[in-house]
Design a protein around this motif. Structure first.
Motif, PDB file in Angstrom:
ATOM      1  N   SER A 252       0.820  -1.213   0.000  1.00  0.00           N
ATOM      2  CA  SER A 252       0.000   0.000   0.000  1.00  0.00           C
ATOM      3  C   SER A 252       0.853   1.262   0.000  1.00  0.00           C
ATOM      4  N   TRP A 253       2.167   1.127   0.204  1.00  0.00           N
ATOM      5  CA  TRP A 253       3.023   2.318   0.151  1.00  0.00           C
ATOM      6  C   TRP A 253       3.237   2.798  -1.280  1.00  0.00           C
ATOM      7  N   VAL A 254       2.930   1.947  -2.247  1.00  0.00           N
ATOM      8  CA  VAL A 254       3.022   2.361  -3.645  1.00  0.00           C
ATOM      9  C   VAL A 254       1.730   3.078  -4.013  1.00  0.00           C
ATOM     10  N   ARG A 255       1.794   4.392  -4.176  1.00  0.00           N
ATOM     11  CA  ARG A 255       0.602   5.196  -4.397  1.00  0.00           C
ATOM     12  C   ARG A 255      -0.025   4.906  -5.761  1.00  0.00           C
ATOM     13  N   ALA A 256      -1.296   5.290  -5.877  1.00  0.00           N
ATOM     14  CA  ALA A 256      -1.992   5.087  -7.150  1.00  0.00           C
ATOM     15  C   ALA A 256      -1.313   5.855  -8.273  1.00  0.00           C
ATOM     16  N   SER A 257      -0.754   7.031  -7.961  1.00  0.00           N
ATOM     17  CA  SER A 257      -0.089   7.841  -8.988  1.00  0.00           C
ATOM     18  C   SER A 257       1.193   7.197  -9.496  1.00  0.00           C
ATOM     19  N   GLU A 258       1.733   6.201  -8.748  1.00  0.00           N
ATOM     20  CA  GLU A 258       2.940   5.514  -9.170  1.00  0.00           C
ATOM     21  C   GLU A 258       2.632   4.247  -9.976  1.00  0.00           C
ATOM     22  N   ARG A 259       1.358   3.849  -9.999  1.00  0.00           N
ATOM     23  CA  ARG A 259       0.996   2.589 -10.683  1.00  0.00           C
ATOM     24  C   ARG A 259       0.886   2.816 -12.182  1.00  0.00           C
ATOM     25  N   SER A 260       1.133   1.764 -12.946  1.00  0.00           N
ATOM     26  CA  SER A 260       0.925   1.826 -14.384  1.00  0.00           C
ATOM     27  C   SER A 260      -0.565   1.881 -14.685  1.00  0.00           C
ATOM     28  N   THR A 261      -0.906   2.342 -15.866  1.00  0.00           N
ATOM     29  CA  THR A 261      -2.317   2.403 -16.250  1.00  0.00           C
ATOM     30  C   THR A 261      -2.931   1.016 -16.283  1.00  0.00           C
ATOM     31  N   ALA A 262      -2.164   0.016 -16.719  1.00  0.00           N
ATOM     32  CA  ALA A 262      -2.673  -1.360 -16.732  1.00  0.00           C
ATOM     33  C   ALA A 262      -3.003  -1.831 -15.321  1.00  0.00           C
ATOM     34  N   ALA A 263      -2.165  -1.458 -14.341  1.00  0.00           N
ATOM     35  CA  ALA A 263      -2.427  -1.854 -12.952  1.00  0.00           C
ATOM     36  C   ALA A 263      -3.664  -1.162 -12.395  1.00  0.00           C
ATOM     37  N   LEU A 264      -3.976   0.023 -12.905  1.00  0.00           N
ATOM     38  CA  LEU A 264      -5.191   0.719 -12.463  1.00  0.00           C
ATOM     39  C   LEU A 264      -6.438   0.114 -13.101  1.00  0.00           C
ATOM     40  N   ILE A 265      -6.326  -0.333 -14.351  1.00  0.00           N
ATOM     41  CA  ILE A 265      -7.475  -0.923 -15.037  1.00  0.00           C
ATOM     42  C   ILE A 265      -7.769  -2.320 -14.502  1.00  0.00           C
ATOM     43  N   TRP A 266      -6.703  -3.097 -14.285  1.00  0.00           N
ATOM     44  CA  TRP A 266      -6.857  -4.463 -13.767  1.00  0.00           C
ATOM     45  C   TRP A 266      -6.097  -4.590 -12.453  1.00  0.00           C
ATOM     46  N   PRO A 267      -6.620  -4.017 -11.374  1.00  0.00           N
ATOM     47  CA  PRO A 267      -5.897  -4.056 -10.099  1.00  0.00           C
ATOM     48  C   PRO A 267      -5.881  -5.455  -9.485  1.00  0.00           C
ATOM     49  N   ASP A 268      -4.858  -5.708  -8.708  1.00  0.00           N
ATOM     50  CA  ASP A 268      -4.750  -6.965  -7.973  1.00  0.00           C
ATOM     51  C   ASP A 268      -5.735  -6.931  -6.796  1.00  0.00           C
ATOM     52  N   PRO A 269      -6.677  -7.884  -6.726  1.00  0.00           N
ATOM     53  CA  PRO A 269      -7.657  -7.865  -5.614  1.00  0.00           C
ATOM     54  C   PRO A 269      -7.006  -7.946  -4.249  1.00  0.00           C
ATOM     55  N   ASN A 270      -5.793  -8.484  -4.170  1.00  0.00           N
ATOM     56  CA  ASN A 270      -5.101  -8.622  -2.883  1.00  0.00           C
ATOM     57  C   ASN A 270      -4.233  -7.420  -2.550  1.00  0.00           C
ATOM     58  N   ASP A 271      -4.216  -6.421  -3.426  1.00  0.00           N
ATOM     59  CA  ASP A 271      -3.400  -5.228  -3.190  1.00  0.00           C
ATOM     60  C   ASP A 271      -3.933  -4.469  -1.978  1.00  0.00           C
ATOM     61  N   GLY A 272      -3.024  -4.114  -1.059  1.00  0.00           N
ATOM     62  CA  GLY A 272      -3.452  -3.448   0.172  1.00  0.00           C
ATOM     63  C   GLY A 272      -4.130  -2.120  -0.070  1.00  0.00           C
ATOM     64  N   LEU A 273      -3.550  -1.287  -0.930  1.00  0.00           N
ATOM     65  CA  LEU A 273      -4.141   0.023  -1.205  1.00  0.00           C
ATOM     66  C   LEU A 273      -5.492  -0.120  -1.895  1.00  0.00           C
ATOM     67  N   TYR A 274      -5.606  -1.090  -2.809  1.00  0.00           N
ATOM     68  CA  TYR A 274      -6.877  -1.303  -3.509  1.00  0.00           C
ATOM     69  C   TYR A 274      -7.961  -1.764  -2.543  1.00  0.00           C
ATOM     70  N   GLN A 275      -7.588  -2.576  -1.564  1.00  0.00           N
ATOM     71  CA  GLN A 275      -8.563  -3.034  -0.581  1.00  0.00           C
ATOM     72  C   GLN A 275      -9.011  -1.902   0.343  1.00  0.00           C
ATOM     73  N   GLU A 276      -8.071  -1.028   0.707  1.00  0.00           N
ATOM     74  CA  GLU A 276      -8.390   0.061   1.629  1.00  0.00           C
ATOM     75  C   GLU A 276      -9.065   1.236   0.920  1.00  0.00           C
ATOM     76  N   ARG A 277      -8.564   1.595  -0.268  1.00  0.00           N
ATOM     77  CA  ARG A 277      -9.079   2.779  -0.977  1.00  0.00           C
ATOM     78  C   ARG A 277      -9.245   2.477  -2.457  1.00  0.00           C
ATOM     79  N   PRO A 278     -10.226   1.670  -2.816  1.00  0.00           N
ATOM     80  CA  PRO A 278     -10.410   1.342  -4.244  1.00  0.00           C
ATOM     81  C   PRO A 278     -10.739   2.560  -5.094  1.00  0.00           C
ATOM     82  N   HIS A 279     -11.370   3.568  -4.476  1.00  0.00           N
ATOM     83  CA  HIS A 279     -11.722   4.763  -5.248  1.00  0.00           C
ATOM     84  C   HIS A 279     -10.488   5.531  -5.720  1.00  0.00           C
ATOM     85  N   SER A 280      -9.338   5.362  -5.023  1.00  0.00           N
ATOM     86  CA  SER A 280      -8.130   6.077  -5.445  1.00  0.00           C
ATOM     87  C   SER A 280      -7.655   5.577  -6.811  1.00  0.00           C
TER      88      SER A 280
END
Length: 392
Positions: free
Chosen positions: A241-269
């Motif tokens: 979760s220390w890897v911010r959404a702004s640091e993720r690739s566009t592919a990672a934003l379109i198809w996020p990992d369901p087990n990603d900590g940041l995605y679980q806590e703040r999917p809207h980001s």
């Protein structure tokens, strides 16, 4: 493009490039100075701060590019009117499309650059920037803090360390008072700085977290075996979760990992970041079309060029502010995602219709009345001041 269209494109490009350079330098200097406090405890940070500040440039570039295009297009069109070239073009029977095509081409070029920055260059530069901050904070903890002393390293963050052996710190204490609702104090028998996914992470071992509620002074204590800290913001981080959404690739934003900590806590980001990348470039096109609406009609030197620039910038600021508001509301629901896309698209359609109908904004009665009222108010205000000064 015809020779005339290439001439207009070149003129608008030069004005836009000049405006872009000035805007980026001003904003970059402000941003760099606001982060200069990261070097006050680290000599190695001082040597690398220029490189870290450079990593801010792509996002700043994309942020001000629509306004640079707007200013450059209006300046180019105003200069055509000032030199009486616009009147000659109109008298020769050229349609509005002759003026519009090179300006729209400039907007499309700017939009493509923004797409490239938003989806390729921007995430890479933001990741490099955050990793640079993590490296600086790691050096600060292991090299520059004095054992046995409590030192404030950031606003609201106080750290005390015991002995240091390489990347291992004995007896680490972190007091975090940045949240007005609660004070957090971390005690760890040992801490270690490790590298994971090309970034530094602070791991606390065998410790306690004391959380004090500032409203009623109640304290809760949590025992932990390991606790992860993101060194960029000195905040807890788990499951990447220390890897911010702004640091993720566009592919990672379109198809996020369901087990990603940041995605679980703040999917809207993820949704907010992806929406921003996919809509930001549309503002470049909307802005250049707006420039044609406010400054594309023939005018005389007596009419002046100030109103076109004023109206153009006001319209651009309102549209961009509305875009920021809609993005900030995305966590409320999918409705705001749709609005975020519709806002620049609606502006593009509206401006295109106004250009197609050859709408003369300068001759629009409400705008003329508002301009006249402002001029009268200005004259009356300064007339009274001059009269008062003469009376003295």
């Amino acid at each position: 493009m015809t020779i005339l269209e290439r001439y207009i494109f070149k003129r608008a490009f030069v004005y836009a490039a000049s405006s872009l350079t000035s805007l980026v330098l001003i904003v970059w200097i402000v941003q760099a100075l606001s982060r200069i406090d990261v070097v006050k405890t680290s000599a190695s940070a001082a040597s690398n701060i220029f490189w870290i500040a450079l990593m801010l440039l792509p996002d700043l570039f994309a942020g001000v590019l629509p306004f640079a295009l707007l200013i450059g297009a209006i300046q180019a069109l105003n200069s055509l009117n000032s030199d009486s070239e616009r009147a000659v073009i109109s008298a020769a029977g050229a349609s509005q499309a002759v003026i519009a095509r090179p300006i729209v081409a400039l907007g499309l070029l700017g939009g493509l650059i923004m797409l490239l920055i938003g989806n390729v260059v921007g995430p890479a530069s933001m990741s490099a920037f955050q990793n640079g901050i993590r490296s600086i904070n790691a050096d600060m903890i292991t090299l520059f803090l004095k054992p046995g002393r409590f030192e404030q390293v950031q606003d609201g963050i106080v750290i005390s360390i015991g002995d240091v052996n390489g990347a291992t710190v004995e007896s680490l204490v972190i007091a975090d008072t940045r949240d007005p609702a609660s004070d957090l104090t971390y005690f760890a028998r040992e801490a270690k700085i490790i590298d994971e996914d090309a970034s530094s992470l602070l791991l606390l071992f065998d410790g306690q977290l004391h959380r004090r509620n500032t409203a009623d002074n109640s304290v809760s204590v949590i025992q932990f075996q390991t606790y992860a800290f993101d060194l960029a913001a000195l905040r807890p981080a788990t499951d990447n979760s220390w890897v911010r959404a702004s640091e993720r690739s566009t592919a990672a934003l379109i198809w996020p990992d369901p087990n990603d900590g940041l995605y679980q806590e703040r999917p809207h980001s993820f949704t907010e970041e992806l929406t921003d990348r996919m809509t930001n470039w549309l503002f470049a096109i909307a802005f250049v079309l707006w420039a044609i609406v406010v400054a594309g009609q023939p005018s005389t030197n007596r009419q002046g060029t100030g109103p076109a620039m004023t109206v153009g910038l006001c319209g651009g600021l309102v549209l961009k502010a509305a875009g920021f508001v809609t993005l900030s509301q995305i966590e409320q629901g999918v409705f705001w995602v749709v609005i975020s896309y519709l806002l620049p698209l609606a502006a593009i359609v509206l401006n295109s219709v106004l250009i197609w109908r050859n709408f003369d904004l300068a001759g629009w009665a409400p705008l003329q009345q508002a301009t006249t009222a402002l001029q009268d108010g200005y004259a009356a205000l300064f007339g009274r001041r001059r009269a008062a000064g003469a009376a003295r």
